[in-house]
Design a protein around this motif. Structure first.
Motif, PDB file in Angstrom:
ATOM      1  N   ILE A  64       0.841  -1.199   0.000  1.00 45.54           N
ATOM      2  CA  ILE A  64       0.000   0.000   0.000  1.00 45.54           C
ATOM      3  C   ILE A  64       0.875   1.248   0.000  1.00 45.54           C
ATOM      4  CG2 ILE A  64      -1.664   1.306   1.383  1.00 45.54           C
ATOM      5  CD1 ILE A  64      -2.777  -1.440   2.281  1.00 45.54           C
ATOM      6  N   LYS A  65       1.980   1.183   0.724  1.00 48.03           N
ATOM      7  CA  LYS A  65       2.876   2.347   0.799  1.00 48.03           C
ATOM      8  C   LYS A  65       3.437   2.683  -0.580  1.00 48.03           C
ATOM      9  CE  LYS A  65       7.305   3.748   2.545  1.00 48.03           C
ATOM     10  NZ  LYS A  65       8.614   3.145   2.579  1.00 48.03           N
ATOM     11  N   ILE A  66       3.858   1.656  -1.294  1.00 50.51           N
ATOM     12  CA  ILE A  66       4.431   1.915  -2.616  1.00 50.51           C
ATOM     13  C   ILE A  66       3.355   2.435  -3.573  1.00 50.51           C
ATOM     14  CG2 ILE A  66       5.441   0.791  -4.641  1.00 50.51           C
ATOM     15  CD1 ILE A  66       6.984  -0.997  -2.748  1.00 50.51           C
ATOM     16  N   LEU A  67       2.178   1.843  -3.485  1.00 50.23           N
ATOM     17  CA  LEU A  67       1.106   2.270  -4.395  1.00 50.23           C
ATOM     18  C   LEU A  67       0.628   3.680  -4.050  1.00 50.23           C
ATOM     19  CD1 LEU A  67      -0.943  -1.053  -4.490  1.00 50.23           C
ATOM     20  CD2 LEU A  67       0.455  -0.102  -6.331  1.00 50.23           C
ATOM     21  N   ALA A  68       0.587   3.984  -2.754  1.00 51.86           N
ATOM     22  CA  ALA A  68       0.039   5.279  -2.341  1.00 51.86           C
ATOM     23  C   ALA A  68       1.058   6.411  -2.435  1.00 51.86           C
ATOM     24  CB  ALA A  68      -0.497   5.192  -0.910  1.00 51.86           C
ATOM     25  N   LEU A  69       2.263   6.143  -1.959  1.00 54.50           N
ATOM     26  CA  LEU A  69       3.237   7.229  -1.848  1.00 54.50           C
ATOM     27  C   LEU A  69       4.368   7.149  -2.868  1.00 54.50           C
ATOM     28  CD1 LEU A  69       3.587   7.309   2.056  1.00 54.50           C
ATOM     29  CD2 LEU A  69       2.066   8.658   0.613  1.00 54.50           C
ATOM     30  N   GLY A  70       4.405   6.094  -3.642  1.00 53.99           N
ATOM     31  CA  GLY A  70       5.501   5.971  -4.597  1.00 53.99           C
ATOM     32  C   GLY A  70       6.686   5.226  -4.006  1.00 53.99           C
TER      33      GLY A  70
END
Lengths: 584, 444
Positions: A64-70
């Protein structure tokens, strides 16, 4: 706690229906040793399943972190602001409508399950915690995954115990087992996890549950390491105490950490009820607003405060920041965590505590290193000790904080500075903020749970605190009944103590003696006249309450010396015991 | 003996209930096992997908970081490598990040990073090398040298010999920079000893040896390179240059001549060409004055006469108040030259005269000099006084000893004149150069 939660919990903790109760009693009658046999086996299953769930949880929030914040968030990116806000709206809706039990860190909720709801944590809560916490942490809220992992583990244990129709007493014991398993996997530090559960959740070293806690924690840790490898969570540089005078520097860190822990506690203690008391409709937007504000901190220069911040802790351990940046990060993280947590976003306090401690320790270390370069060790050592300092000062778990630092660093030479700094921080925090933060949250939730800190400091009474010198006649078993009567009359007492040939004791009352004299000859030896029951041996070091069950049969209890069995230290009566408790 | 059923005291209903309970518990445990299996699979899929993506991200960021590092964009490299490290904690990436920090001038952070890496792996060559470079930047001489040495002794990935050699050369350059020539020479000699047969490398080592004031060692390398078929031009020039510096002018002439004849000479910078040509010319002129052993007797004698003439002029121009008395009127103390006592044999006579030049002479008054200089000047004057104004070739041809003695007088005169009357010019300068080490001129 919301009314809905209240009703649910009350229903679950209400006395069992007659049929259910009968069934349980039946089980105990049919298979009295069943629960003991299942206990250890289930501990392993709990550990394995908790470990798997924690691994899945971590993968989920990382995705989720990668998808949300890059893949590499940096200042100036607008998504740092709008993504936490958007996800915050979703999280709020889920928590308010679907998963009310998922609110909060998870530690207090587990304790509540243990002491109020007989170890009950619903499956829905486990699922809800998993989803909402993963969303919240992944989107950048300043919260940690350890506390939710603890609750997820406890929930798994609760579910398994219920499925296997464990007794209520056992059901209560399973929650901490699962909690330890969840925390061990999340923390990658099994000893610290076990100690935390014992220090903060259970509050006592019960041999009955300790073995299972250890088993579950280790099983969980093994599963986690199968996926993550045996790499430590942080790459801690080698640390050592170069000069005994350096302890002064660590003492300064302890003092600083103690005060900062108090400030942090007071900030949370103030902000959380303020936000909870706002109109209900604001509960749908509070996480979003908190996310926006945390994102703004990231947008304007400090994205390091978003999320758990493990990478940043690693960087602090490697002295990659100046002391000003470290201090700024510590303060901003406190602000961000206060906002995220107070808004009701599900997520934990462990990682932010470690983060703030590491930054503070690094700042103090860098500052001291500037003025005393030959006296002060590496900045990384101070960051490491700083983590323990905040753990001790803020979470108020001194034993866990010491072992956690040792476990993370793998270096025992740091123990002295750790113990010193942690103790100072703990004492300062305790004197300025008597109520630990978890207890503050509990009170704010309208619950009264036992305070582990108070329990640790409780004075435990022993038999020696209540016994008094022998003031009744002491006879031998070979003495006659008439002799006993004589002695009773001489001393004007209603009971005599009789020591039998095998050094066991019997308290012969006047009524019993009168009855025996009526039925037997006066020369009959006492040991032949009395029944086979004897007073159980009691010793001065035993807990005072262990004597209470015997007063229904024996009016006077002899207290023996352990080294010389048969030798009396004194005697104990029920009034002695009650009087002693009243004095306390 | 019959086996006693432990449940035999229970009623049939209880026994049945126990069996049912056992069955239910077994089913429950089996269910748990199934749950574990299913959950493991799901967790594995989720974890594996994330790990693959993480690995991919780590590689991508690392490549970007390496590119930025090569382009010199150190700040961008730092951010990219940090991102890479957050996905793949990798030692090589950590080293690159530390290098980027160093490149960006964030020396303290770079030092901290490398120190941590060294604590984890004390014998790492690359880490110690980077620390040495940072110590150089921070002007910590002792630390830098120590780190270089540790890097030399450390472990290296790939071709350890080559990496260590590079480190040794870098260390030598630093030692030259801080004027530790002796240590630099030691390291360079080791490097030369271990070096493969690569002209470029040997030329580099020879050049560094020149810088640390070891022209003899450099010359040896240049000469070995010059012996190849189609030797590198730099080797010829280097041999000529270093031989010139050592005073081996015959050798210098040989190599400088070859250097100027080579095709590569025209490709050299103008300044370099002029310098080589000047040195060659000087060597030629010098050799033209030097009475080499390979000359004929007459030629050598002619050169000696010419050198004597030049030196005498220099001496006379350098002497202000000193009175020179020709041999004929000078008192002669040697018995051999006393009137009537000279041998009849011409050779013996010439030898006797030559010997008289070395005989102690009366001290003549010299004005305006310190005592030592006065003494030296007076001695020289006395010696010159004994030299006939018109020396003949025949005298010299017959008397090799006289040649040697005259040349010694020439050298002494030029040295004395350089001390007292300033830098010599022209042929005097050449003779003065020869006088520094006459035996070296003919070395080949």
């Amino acid at each position: 706690m919301t009314p809905t939660q209240d009703a649910t919990a009350a229903a679950e903790s209400a006395p069992l229906p007659k049929a259910e109760r009968a069934k349980l009693l039946d089980l105990q009658r049919i298979a009295p040793t069943r629960e003991e046999r299942l206990f250890l086996v289930l501990s392993i299953f709990i550990g394995v399943i908790s470990g798997l769930l924690v691994v899945a949880f971590r993968s989920a929030y990382e995705w989720i972190k990668i998808l949300a914040l890059g893949s590499a968030p940096h200042p100036g990116q607008y998504r740092l602001m709008y993504m936490p806000a958007l996800v915050g709206l979703v999280v709020a809706a889920l928590v308010v409508w679907l998963f009310p039990g998922a609110r909060g860190s998870g530690v207090n909720q587990t304790k509540a399950a243990l002491y109020v709801y007989n170890g009950y944590i619903s499956f829905k809560t486990v699922i809800g915690k998993f989803i909402t916490a993963a969303l919240a942490i992944g989107s950048g809220q300043s919260l940690g995954p350890e506390d939710p992992s603890l609750q997820i583990g406890a929930g798994v244990a609760s579910m398994i115990a219920r499925r296997l129709r464990m007794s209520r007493q056992r059901l209560r014991m399973f929650a901490p087992i699962g909690a330890a398993a969840g925390l061990a996997a999340a923390f990658n530090a099994p000893i610290s996890a076990i100690l935390f559960v014992i220090e903060e959740v259970i509050g006592s070293w019960s041999a009955a549950v300790l073995g299972s806690v250890v088993l579950a924690a280790i099983s969980s840790e093994v599963v986690a390491r199968l996926f993550w490898g045996s790499e430590p969570m942080f790459h801690v540089p080698p640390v050592e105490l170069r000069d005994p005078r350096e302890l002064l520097a660590y003492a300064v860190l302890g003092v600083t950490g103690g005060f900062l822990a108090v400030i942090f506690s007071k900030a949370l203690g103030y902000l959380r009820p303020v936000m909870r008391n706002l109109p209900r409709w604001t509960h749908f937007v509070q996480p979003a607003i908190a996310g926006l504000m945390v994102g703004a901190i990231g947008f304007f220069g400090f994205p390091q405060v978003m999320g758990p911040g493990y990478t940043v802790i690693d960087q602090a351990l490697h002295a990659e920041f100046t002391w000003k940046i470290l201090l700024a990060l510590a303060l901003l993280k406190m602000l961000a965590t206060a906002l995220s947590f107070s808004s009701g976003t599900p997520g934990g306090m462990f990682a932010p505590t470690l983060f703030i401690g590491a930054m503070l320790g690094g700042a103090v270390g860098t500052f001291e290193h500037h003025f005393f370069p030959h006296l002060v060790g590496t900045v990384g050592a101070y960051a490491l000790v700083g983590m323990g300092v905040l753990f001790a000062g803020f979470l108020r778990v001194p034993l866990t904080s010491v072992f956690m630092v040792l476990e993370l660093s793998g270096n025992s030479s740091i123990i002295l500075p750790v113990v010193l700094a942690n103790t100072i921080a703990y004492l300062i925090s305790r004197s300025l903020q008597p109520t630990p933060i978890f207890e503050v949250f509990t009170h704010q939730d309208g619950l009264e749970l036992p305070s582990m800190e108070e329990q640790r400091e409780e004075v435990h009474l022993h038999i020696e605190d209540a016994l008094h010198p022998v003031d009744v006649p002491v006879l031998r078993g070979s003495d006659s009944l008439s002799r006993a009567s004589e002695r009773m009359n001489e001393m004007g007492v209603k009971v005599v103590l009789v020591q039998m040939w095998d050094r066991t004791w019997y308290a012969l009352t006047r009524d019993e003696l009168t009855g025996m004299e009526a039925l037997q000859k006066a020369e009959t030896a006492i040991e032949r006249a009395v029944g086979k029951d004897r007073i159980p041996p009691l010793y001065p070091d035993l807990p005072l309450d262990s004597a209470l069950p015997y007063f229904s049969r024996w009016p006077v209890l002899p207290v023996q010396n352990r080294a010389s069995r048969g030798t009396l230290e004194g005697i104990l009566t029920q009034s002695d015991v009650l009087e002693r408790y009243e004095q306390n | 003996m019959a086996v006693v059923d432990p449940t035999h005291h229970l009623s049939p209903r209880v026994r049945a209930a126990r069996r049912k309970l056992l069955f239910q518990d077994s089913v429950a445990l089996l269910t748990l096992v199934l749950i574990v299996v299913v959950l493991s699979s799901l967790t594995y899929l989720l974890h594996h997908s994330f790990e693959n993506h993480r690995h991919e991200l780590g590689q991508r960021w690392r490549q970007r970081g390496e590119m930025e590092l090569q382009k010199g964009q150190s700040q961008a490299a730092i951010e990219a490598l940090r991102a890479a490290l957050s996905y793949i904690p990798d030692r090589n990436t950590e080293i690159e990040l530390a290098e980027a920090l160093a490149q960006a001038g964030r020396t303290q952070e770079a030092v901290a990073y490398f120190n941590t890496l060294r604590d984890e792996e004390p014998g790492s060559g690359i880490v110690n090398l980077q620390l040495a470079r940072l110590a150089v930047r921070q002007n910590q001489q002792a630390q830098a040298i120590s780190d270089y040495q540790t890097a030399l002794d450390g472990t290296w990935e790939g071709d350890g010999y080559e990496r260590r050699r590079d480190v040794r050369l870098e260390m030598s350059k630093y030692l030259i920079q801080v004027h530790q020539f002796s240590r630099a020479r030691t390291e360079l000699l080791i490097a030369a000893g271990n070096a493969p047969d690569k002209p470029a490398l040997k030329l580099e080592i020879a050049g560094l040896l020149e810088q640390c004031q070891s022209p003899a060692d450099a010359l040896e390398i240049y000469r070995s390179l010059s012996q190849r078929h189609d030797p590198p031009w730099a080797a010829l020039a280097g041999a000529g240059r270093t031989a010139y510096e050592l005073g081996e002018f015959a050798l210098a002439h040989k190599y400088l001549d070859r250097a100027t004849d080579a095709r590569a000479f025209r490709q050299q910078p103008q300044a370099e060409q002029i310098l080589i040509q000047q040195k060659l010319k000087t060597a030629e002129e010098l050799l033209a004055l030097y009475p080499a052993d390979d000359l004929t007797v007459r030629e050598r004698a002619a050169r000696v006469l010419e050198d004597v003439r030049i030196a005498r002029n220099r001496f006379e121009s350098c002497q202000a108040p000193i009175a020179l008395q020709p041999l004929a009127s000078a008192p002669i103390n040697t018995p051999q030259i006393a009137s009537g006592s000279l041998p009849v044999n011409p050779l013996a006579r010439a030898a006797a005269r030559a010997k008289s030049l070395l005989a102690p002479s009366p001290v003549l008054p010299v004005a305006n000099m310190n005592t030592a200089a006065q003494t030296a000047a007076q001695a020289l004057a006395a010696r010159w006084a004994k030299v006939p104004q018109k020396l003949r070739l025949f005298d010299l041809e017959q008397n090799p000893e006289m040649e040697q003695m005259l040349m010694q007088l020439v050298y002494d005169t030029e040295k004395d004149a350089a001390n007292r009357c300033g830098t010599p010019q022209g042929n005097d300068a050449l003779l003065y150069t020869i006088a520094q080490a006459p035996y070296m001129v003919e070395q080949r």
